[in-house]
Design a protein around this motif. Structure first.
Motif, short mmCIF file in Angstrom:
data_model
loop_
_atom_site.label_atom_id
_atom_site.label_comp_id
_atom_site.label_asym_id
_atom_site.label_seq_id
_atom_site.Cartn_x
_atom_site.Cartn_y
_atom_site.Cartn_z
N LEU A 56 52.01 41.96 42.45
CA LEU A 56 51.51 41.24 41.23
C LEU A 56 50.53 41.95 40.46
O LEU A 56 49.36 42.04 41.56
CB LEU A 56 51.46 39.61 41.62
CG LEU A 56 50.99 38.81 40.72
CD1 LEU A 56 51.78 38.62 39.74
CD2 LEU A 56 50.65 37.40 40.73
N ASP A 57 50.24 42.56 39.27
CA ASP A 57 49.53 42.44 38.68
C ASP A 57 48.96 41.59 37.60
O ASP A 57 49.36 41.34 36.69
CB ASP A 57 50.26 43.73 37.72
CG ASP A 57 48.49 43.94 37.22
OD1 ASP A 57 47.57 44.49 37.54
OD2 ASP A 57 48.35 45.41 36.20
N LEU A 58 48.26 40.99 38.78
CA LEU A 58 47.54 39.85 37.36
C LEU A 58 46.27 39.78 36.24
O LEU A 58 45.86 41.10 36.37
CB LEU A 58 47.07 38.54 38.27
CG LEU A 58 46.68 37.15 38.53
CD1 LEU A 58 47.69 36.26 37.46
CD2 LEU A 58 46.02 36.27 39.23
N ALA A 128 39.69 41.09 34.69
CA ALA A 128 39.89 40.04 33.65
C ALA A 128 39.51 38.86 34.66
O ALA A 128 39.22 37.17 34.20
CB ALA A 128 41.86 40.05 34.23
N LEU A 129 39.66 38.57 36.41
CA LEU A 129 39.09 37.47 37.15
C LEU A 129 37.76 36.83 36.20
O LEU A 129 38.04 35.39 36.79
CB LEU A 129 38.52 37.94 38.19
CG LEU A 129 38.27 37.29 39.51
CD1 LEU A 129 38.79 35.92 39.85
CD2 LEU A 129 37.73 37.79 41.01
N ARG A 130 36.79 37.46 35.75
CA ARG A 130 35.36 37.26 34.70
C ARG A 130 36.05 35.70 34.00
O ARG A 130 34.75 34.93 33.61
CB ARG A 130 34.88 37.86 34.74
CG ARG A 130 34.62 38.46 33.57
CD ARG A 130 33.43 39.57 33.45
NE ARG A 130 33.56 40.46 32.16
CZ ARG A 130 35.23 41.41 31.52
NH1 ARG A 130 35.89 41.82 32.24
NH2 ARG A 130 35.51 41.23 30.38
N ASN A 131 37.10 36.19 33.77
CA ASN A 131 37.70 35.07 32.48
C ASN A 131 38.67 34.09 32.87
O ASN A 131 39.03 33.02 32.39
CB ASN A 131 38.39 35.79 31.78
CG ASN A 131 37.85 37.00 30.31
OD1 ASN A 131 36.68 37.19 30.52
ND2 ASN A 131 38.91 38.39 30.14
N LEU A 155 39.44 44.67 40.45
CA LEU A 155 38.41 45.89 39.90
C LEU A 155 37.75 45.38 38.57
O LEU A 155 38.80 44.01 38.23
CB LEU A 155 39.19 46.87 39.04
CG LEU A 155 38.28 47.83 38.24
CD1 LEU A 155 37.66 48.57 38.93
CD2 LEU A 155 38.91 48.77 37.91
N GLU A 156 36.32 44.73 38.86
CA GLU A 156 35.79 43.65 37.67
C GLU A 156 34.43 44.91 37.42
O GLU A 156 33.84 45.61 38.33
CB GLU A 156 35.35 42.76 38.63
CG GLU A 156 35.13 41.82 37.40
CD GLU A 156 35.83 41.56 36.21
OE1 GLU A 156 35.11 42.22 35.29
OE2 GLU A 156 36.61 41.00 35.72
#
Length: 238
Positions: A56-58, A128-131, A155-156
């Motif tokens: 899964l590429d979230l 994208a996690l920080r969004n 990756l962030e």
């Protein structure tokens, strides 16, 4: 409202990415000085998905990164909550969201993933996690949809580890990044938010602690490009 705020209301963040979708990949390549390509390769190597595995590429956006997970014979799903990003990705992959030789594109909220428990061998999310409005909830949802023993790769953007360069980098983020985005026809207000969200994001050890608190084990990270980004990895308990 032309941009999202740091409270990261999902409707505002999604609308912001809808507006930037058409030029998003180009601007990312420019503002990272091409480093984004090396970062994608590093993530694909860390995921190391083999034949028969499902990834899964979230926060996949236009799916630019998703194809890299299928090179060794794995299958991958691109998921994002920005319909503008997904639509751009579908068009670039031949116009069919759910069939054909490419990857499927599925709309999904990281806080309520539309997938069954234990469905994926690996889950990954890049810059994208920080969004996401609730980081802990998103990490728990990723844990839920990962099979026991499966892996997580994040990756962030992170905190620069080279003394002195961090000041230069912060100046670039806050002053130059929105201007570069505007030159290349993207929404400079959106990139003001992106710069602020990068500066506001926790450092590498803090994020590792959040991942562990969500239930992942064997959590570790390594810095890329002097800590401009960091890659965190964890495993779901078997």
């Amino acid at each position: 409202m032309t941009r999202a705020q740091l409270d990261k209301r999902p409707d505002e963040v999604a609308a912001m990415f809808d507006r930037t979708a058409r030029r998003y990949d180009l601007v990312n390549d420019v503002i990272s000085l091409g480093q984004v390509r090396a970062w994608r390769k590093a993530v694909a190597a860390a995921v190391d998905a083999g034949p028969g595995e499902l990834v899964l590429d979230l926060g996949a956006g236009t799916g630019t990164s998703t194809d890299a997970f299928t090179t060794l014979g794995a299958r991958a799903i691109a998921s994002d909550f920005s319909l503008g990003m997904l639509g751009t990705g579908v068009r670039r992959h031949g116009g069919n969201a759910l069939s054909g030789p490419g990857v499927p594109f599925i709309a999904g909220d990281a806080l309520r993933l539309p997938f069954a428990d234990d469905a994926f061998d690996a889950v990954t999310i890049s810059v994208a996690l920080r969004n996401v409005h609730d980081t802990g909830q998103a990490l728990r949802e990723m844990l839920r949809v990962t099979r026991p023993g499966g892996r997580l790769v994040i990756l962030e953007f992170s905190h620069v580890t080279v003394s002195g360069f961090d000041l230069v980098y912060r100046e670039y983020l806050m002053r130059l990044l929105p201007k570069v985005a505007k030159v290349f026809g993207s929404n400079d207000d959106s990139y003001e938010y992106l710069a602020e969200s990068i500066r506001d994001w926790p450092d590498q050890p803090t994020l590792a602690g959040m991942i562990q608190d969500a239930g992942w084990e064997r959590v570790a990270w390594r810095n890329l490009t002097m800590g401009i980004v960091a890659m965190h990895r964890g495993f779901k308990p078997a």
